[in-house]
Design an enzyme around this catalytic site. Structure first.
Site, PDB file in Angstrom:
ATOM      1  CG  ASN A 273      -0.179  -0.106   2.508  1.00  0.00           C
ATOM      2  OD1 ASN A 273       0.551   0.804   2.866  1.00  0.00           O
ATOM      3  ND2 ASN A 273      -0.311  -1.239   3.210  1.00  0.00           N
TER       4      ASN A 273
ATOM      5  CG  ASP B  31      -6.754  -5.682   6.465  1.00  0.00           C
ATOM      6  OD1 ASP B  31      -6.460  -5.775   7.671  1.00  0.00           O
ATOM      7  OD2 ASP B  31      -7.187  -4.633   5.949  1.00  0.00           O
TER       8      ASP B  31
ATOM      9  CE  LYS C 207       8.589 -11.905 -14.191  1.00  0.00           C
ATOM     10  NZ  LYS C 207       9.361 -11.241 -15.229  1.00  0.00           N
TER      11      LYS C 207
ATOM     12  N   PRO D  40      -2.665 -12.181  10.218  1.00  0.00           N
ATOM     13  CG  PRO D  40      -0.636 -12.420  11.342  1.00  0.00           C
ATOM     14  CD  PRO D  40      -1.292 -12.655  10.006  1.00  0.00           C
ATOM     15  CG  ASP D  41      -5.968  -6.939  13.583  1.00  0.00           C
ATOM     16  OD1 ASP D  41      -5.256  -6.251  14.347  1.00  0.00           O
ATOM     17  OD2 ASP D  41      -6.855  -6.447  12.864  1.00  0.00           O
ATOM     18  CB  ILE D  42      -0.076  -6.606  14.481  1.00  0.00           C
ATOM     19  CG1 ILE D  42       0.540  -7.449  13.354  1.00  0.00           C
ATOM     20  CG2 ILE D  42       0.959  -6.256  15.543  1.00  0.00           C
ATOM     21  CD1 ILE D  42       1.474  -6.696  12.440  1.00  0.00           C
TER      22      ILE D  42
ATOM     23  CG  PHE E  87      -2.655   5.502  13.384  1.00  0.00           C
ATOM     24  CD1 PHE E  87      -1.680   5.315  14.356  1.00  0.00           C
ATOM     25  CD2 PHE E  87      -2.807   6.761  12.830  1.00  0.00           C
ATOM     26  CE1 PHE E  87      -0.889   6.374  14.768  1.00  0.00           C
ATOM     27  CE2 PHE E  87      -2.010   7.823  13.227  1.00  0.00           C
ATOM     28  CZ  PHE E  87      -1.054   7.629  14.199  1.00  0.00           C
TER      29      PHE E  87
ATOM     30  CE  LYS F 130     -10.646  -0.233  10.525  1.00  0.00           C
ATOM     31  NZ  LYS F 130      -9.886   0.485   9.508  1.00  0.00           N
TER      32      LYS F 130
HETATM   33  O1  PMT Z   1       3.008   6.000   6.512  1.00  0.00           O
HETATM   34  P1  PMT Z   1       2.460   7.350   6.131  1.00  0.00           P
HETATM   35  O2  PMT Z   1       2.563   7.632   4.658  1.00  0.00           O
HETATM   36  O3  PMT Z   1       3.018   8.461   6.981  1.00  0.00           O
HETATM   37  O4  PMT Z   1       0.871   7.319   6.422  1.00  0.00           O
HETATM   38  C1  PMT Z   1       0.428   7.189   7.729  1.00  0.00           C
HETATM   39  C2  PMT Z   1      -0.737   6.177   7.829  1.00  0.00           C
HETATM   40  C3  PMT Z   1      -1.900   6.681   7.026  1.00  0.00           C
HETATM   41  C4  PMT Z   1      -0.296   4.817   7.298  1.00  0.00           C
HETATM   42  C5  PMT Z   1      -1.080   6.056   9.344  1.00  0.00           C
HETATM   43  O5  PMT Z   1      -1.432   7.318   9.828  1.00  0.00           O
HETATM   44  C6  PMT Z   1      -2.216   5.072   9.562  1.00  0.00           C
HETATM   45  O6  PMT Z   1      -3.389   5.371   9.455  1.00  0.00           O
HETATM   46  N1  PMT Z   1      -1.855   3.807   9.904  1.00  0.00           N
HETATM   47  C7  PMT Z   1      -2.784   2.682  10.032  1.00  0.00           C
HETATM   48  C8  PMT Z   1      -3.026   2.066   8.681  1.00  0.00           C
HETATM   49  C9  PMT Z   1      -3.983   0.891   8.744  1.00  0.00           C
HETATM   50  O7  PMT Z   1      -3.605  -0.211   8.446  1.00  0.00           O
HETATM   51  O8  PMT Z   1      -5.169   1.169   9.200  1.00  0.00           O
HETATM   52  P2  PMT Z   1      -6.380   0.104   9.356  1.00  0.00           P
HETATM   53  O9  PMT Z   1      -7.574   0.933   9.650  1.00  0.00           O
HETATM   54  O10 PMT Z   1      -6.418  -0.822   8.214  1.00  0.00           O
HETATM   55  O11 PMT Z   1      -5.984  -0.738  10.621  1.00  0.00           O
HETATM   56  C10 PMT Z   1      -6.386  -0.369  11.935  1.00  0.00           C
HETATM   57  C11 PMT Z   1      -5.290  -0.668  12.913  1.00  0.00           C
HETATM   58  O12 PMT Z   1      -5.038  -2.077  12.922  1.00  0.00           O
HETATM   59  C12 PMT Z   1      -3.967  -0.003  12.631  1.00  0.00           C
HETATM   60  O13 PMT Z   1      -3.409   0.381  13.861  1.00  0.00           O
HETATM   61  C13 PMT Z   1      -3.129  -1.080  11.979  1.00  0.00           C
HETATM   62  O14 PMT Z   1      -1.739  -0.932  12.242  1.00  0.00           O
HETATM   63  C14 PMT Z   1      -3.678  -2.335  12.664  1.00  0.00           C
HETATM   64  N2  PMT Z   1      -3.636  -3.557  11.842  1.00  0.00           N
HETATM   65  C15 PMT Z   1      -4.329  -3.663  10.687  1.00  0.00           C
HETATM   66  C16 PMT Z   1      -4.325  -4.850  10.009  1.00  0.00           C
HETATM   67  C17 PMT Z   1      -3.590  -5.941  10.493  1.00  0.00           C
HETATM   68  N3  PMT Z   1      -3.552  -7.094   9.885  1.00  0.00           N
HETATM   69  N4  PMT Z   1      -2.916  -5.810  11.656  1.00  0.00           N
HETATM   70  C18 PMT Z   1      -2.932  -4.632  12.334  1.00  0.00           C
HETATM   71  O15 PMT Z   1      -2.299  -4.514  13.393  1.00  0.00           O
END
Ligand code: PMT
Length: 411
Positions: free
Chosen positions: A209, A277, A287, A305-307, A325, A339
């Site tokens: 991403n 995700d 390849k 896994p969701d960390i 975030f 969330k």
């Molecule tokens: O890196 P930059 O260009 O500075 O941009 C910053 C940012 C937009 C990436 C940052 O501010 C941000 O929003 N980070 C979270 C991105 C994200 O994956 O969001 P989410 O809504 O999909 O996930 C929610 C939370 O679950 C996040 O804390 C994420 O780290 C966590 N997560 C998500 C999926 C996963 N499999 N494991 C996780 O831990």
């Protein structure tokens, strides 16, 4: 972390006074020099000899002792220190401080000092909740006196509720924060995730991403600036490693999870990484060839896994303060609020990552901080400013937070 800091420790009367002795050792472990004052009440619970033996110094007990005054007057005692800590602080001593009384050595020193004062109250739950004690607490706080605890739980008197002395590591962290005001996170551990993850399709292609790591790296830098010992677990980014931070580089979500678990325990974890995700169920070992006339390959995805959710569910190893975030392209606050619930974190920082926002890869961000008390929307700030503001909020929360019953996780 408290190298050469001079702590004046006042031990007042309460069953928790014995914990002050352990605190002396922990303060010394951190390089502090401790001088003790024992009130008449405190001397009912621990002996002057025990306190003197541990501090390696004379214990001061009397205001009107000719010997003590000729050796070191009470005014000098009040000033020759970097901080005064009262452990345990009784309702009686708090009341005397609030009233400005100076009828014994401890009260006089507390009135005469111009140094920061930290109180760690310990008393019966009804005494702590009594309007008089709460009014005294509020008044003292208004005058700049800081408190750590009390915690809730089983009390020595057999009752249950607030009034238990804060855990020694929490008192230590509060002393460190007060004695080194520019480094309030000294002695605390932080874990930060940053950047994207890359999920391989084959050895040359991957799913990823737009995350640049700017926000996560800025947060790691800001926390380290406040004295935290930071581990930054980052996906592939084009940024320099921040100074003074342990950086662990990973590619995939599974590797990121393993690195995060290895970095525990942590007092605070901030998950700013944009974790994929899903990953490809069976990445090609070689390849994947484009065969003329053949249909494009279909990629079967499986959930990663969701960390954040994994850290939230850890039980005893859960970071003391867990912050996620939420990257959204619509209804940011609504989705961020949901969330926070589903992932089980304490705070979540919602941000708009729609193409118009410029958040991904850009230098600015607009944050909606959601916690148990509601939503707070910050103005548009640079990512460095977001990081500084968040780091200060974290410091406030960690230092002010009453210790949880049972063991604290701070070192
Ligand atoms: O890196 P930059 O260009 O500075 O941009 C910053 C940012 C937009 C990436 C940052 O501010 C941000 O929003 N980070 C979270 C991105 C994200 O994956 O969001 P989410 O809504 O999909 O996930 C929610 C939370 O679950 C996040 O804390 C994420 O780290 C966590 N997560 C998500 C999926 C996963 N499999 N494991 C996780 O831990």
């Amino acid at each position: 972390m408290l190298k050469d800091k001079r702590i004046l420790l006042i031990v007042a009367g309460g069953i928790a006074a014995y914990k002050a002795l352990e605190l002396v050792r922990r303060l010394q472990d951190q390089g502090a020099r401790v001088r003790g004052i024992l009130t008449a009440g405190g001397a009912n619970f621990i002996t002057p000899l025990a306190l003197a033996a541990l501090t390696g110094d004379k214990v001061h007990e009397n205001l009107f002792s000719l010997t003590e005054e000729s050796e070191m007057g009470h005014i000098r005692l009040a000033r020759d220190c970097d901080l005064v800590a009262v452990v345990p602080a009784t309702a009686h001593l708090m009341a005397k401080m609030a009233a400005g009384m100076a009828d014994d050595l401890a009260a006089t020193v507390l009135l005469a000092t111009d140094k920061p004062i930290l109180l760690a109250p310990a008393m019966n739950v009804v005494m702590w909740n009594h309007p008089a004690t709460q009014a005294n607490r509020a008044l003292l706080e208004k005058r700049g006196v800081r408190f750590v605890g009390p915690g809730a739980g089983d009390l020595a008197c057999g009752e249950v509720g607030s009034g238990r002395l804060a855990e020694v590591p929490d008192i230590l962290a509060a002393i460190a924060a007060l004695a080194t005001p520019d480094q309030p996170l000294q002695g605390l551990r932080a874990l930060v995730t940053s950047g994207p993850t890359r999920e391989p399709i084959d050895p040359v292609r991957f799913i990823a991403n737009h995350s640049s790591g700017k926000q996560g790296h800025a947060i790691a830098h800001a926390l380290a600036g406040l004295g935290a010992e930071v581990t930054l677990v980052t996906g592939p980014v084009g940024l320099a490693d921040p100074d003074g931070i342990r950086v662990v580089k990973v590619e995939t979500a599974q590797q990121m999870l393993a690195a995060c678990l290895k970095a525990l325990p942590a007092d605070v974890a901030v998950c700013a990484a944009a974790v994929a995700d899903w990953r490809v169920k069976k990445p090609g070992a070689q390849k994947i060839k484009k065969v003329k006339g053949a249909a494009p390959p279909v990629l079967e995805l499986v959930a990663n896994p969701d960390i954040l959710a994994t850290l939230a569910a850890l039980g005893a190893d859960r970071p003391g303060l867990l912050i996620g975030f939420a990257a959204e392209t619509e209804d940011v606050v609504k989705h961020a609020t949901a969330k926070r619930q589903t992932k089980g974190c304490d705070w979540i920082l919602g941000n708009d990552v729609g193409p118009e926002s410029g958040t991904f890869g850009g230098d600015a961000n607009t944050i909606h901080l959601v916690d148990s008390s509601g939503v707070e929307t910050w103005p548009a700030l640079s990512k460095d400013e977001v990081a500084d503001r968040l780091a200060k909020r974290i410091a406030l929360a960690l230092v002010a937070r009453p210790p949880r019953p049972g063991k604290g996780k701070r070192r």
